[in-house]
Design a protein around this motif. Sequence first.
Motif, short mmCIF file in Angstrom:
data_model
loop_
_atom_site.label_atom_id
_atom_site.label_comp_id
_atom_site.label_asym_id
_atom_site.label_seq_id
_atom_site.Cartn_x
_atom_site.Cartn_y
_atom_site.Cartn_z
N SER A 92 0.85 -1.18 0.00
CA SER A 92 0.00 0.00 0.00
C SER A 92 0.88 1.24 0.00
O SER A 92 1.92 1.26 0.68
N THR A 93 0.46 2.25 -0.74
CA THR A 93 1.18 3.52 -0.70
C THR A 93 0.69 4.38 0.46
O THR A 93 1.27 5.40 0.77
N LYS A 94 -0.39 3.95 1.10
CA LYS A 94 -0.98 4.73 2.18
C LYS A 94 -0.72 4.15 3.57
O LYS A 94 -0.66 4.87 4.56
N VAL A 95 -0.59 2.82 3.65
CA VAL A 95 -0.37 2.17 4.95
C VAL A 95 1.00 1.50 4.92
O VAL A 95 1.21 0.51 4.24
N LYS A 96 1.90 2.07 5.68
CA LYS A 96 3.30 1.64 5.66
C LYS A 96 3.50 0.19 6.10
O LYS A 96 4.41 -0.49 5.65
N THR A 97 2.66 -0.29 6.99
CA THR A 97 2.84 -1.64 7.53
C THR A 97 2.22 -2.74 6.66
O THR A 97 2.26 -3.90 7.04
N THR A 98 1.66 -2.36 5.52
CA THR A 98 1.08 -3.37 4.63
C THR A 98 2.17 -3.94 3.74
O THR A 98 2.79 -3.23 2.95
N HIS A 99 2.42 -5.22 3.89
CA HIS A 99 3.38 -5.94 3.06
C HIS A 99 2.87 -7.38 2.94
O HIS A 99 1.95 -7.77 3.68
N PRO A 100 3.41 -8.17 2.01
CA PRO A 100 2.85 -9.52 1.80
C PRO A 100 2.73 -10.36 3.06
O PRO A 100 1.73 -11.04 3.26
#
Length: 149
Positions: A92-100
């Motif tokens: 996500s470009t908006k939520v930094k903690t979103t990763h696979p």
Amino acid sequence: MATLDIDLVLAPVDGSDESQQAVEYAIAIAEEYDATVHAVYVLGEDVARGIETGAVDESTVATDTESFTEAIFDRADGTGVSVTTSIAYGFSTKVKTTHPGSVILDTAEEVDADFLVVPREPVSGDPGEVLEKAAEYVLLYASQPVLSV
């Protein structure tokens, strides 16, 4: 000796050969434990950014992921294993903690998965292989048993 109580096996996929193999293991485990399989297609950073900016057509992505998920249904056909699928943004470009890795664990909680089968891919740098770095994260932080293939 403790036995596993498995009702739902989660298999994150990204369209790679390794994720196809993970689905095969997930189906075999589900068949053994009379469980169901949920395959979550995790979209890569380039695709997620492209959709957010309008550079990538969502319907094209849906068609591509649909053909992969149809292959999952075909693999399960004849085994008696029920399969469900979903799609998630791996970045996500908006939520930094979103990763696979976090997306996989969040999906596992949402669908109430009892067991996870994650592809452990070599880091090749191919933009389509989203899950290559997620396996280690999932192995470290999952509260469910995990098979890394």
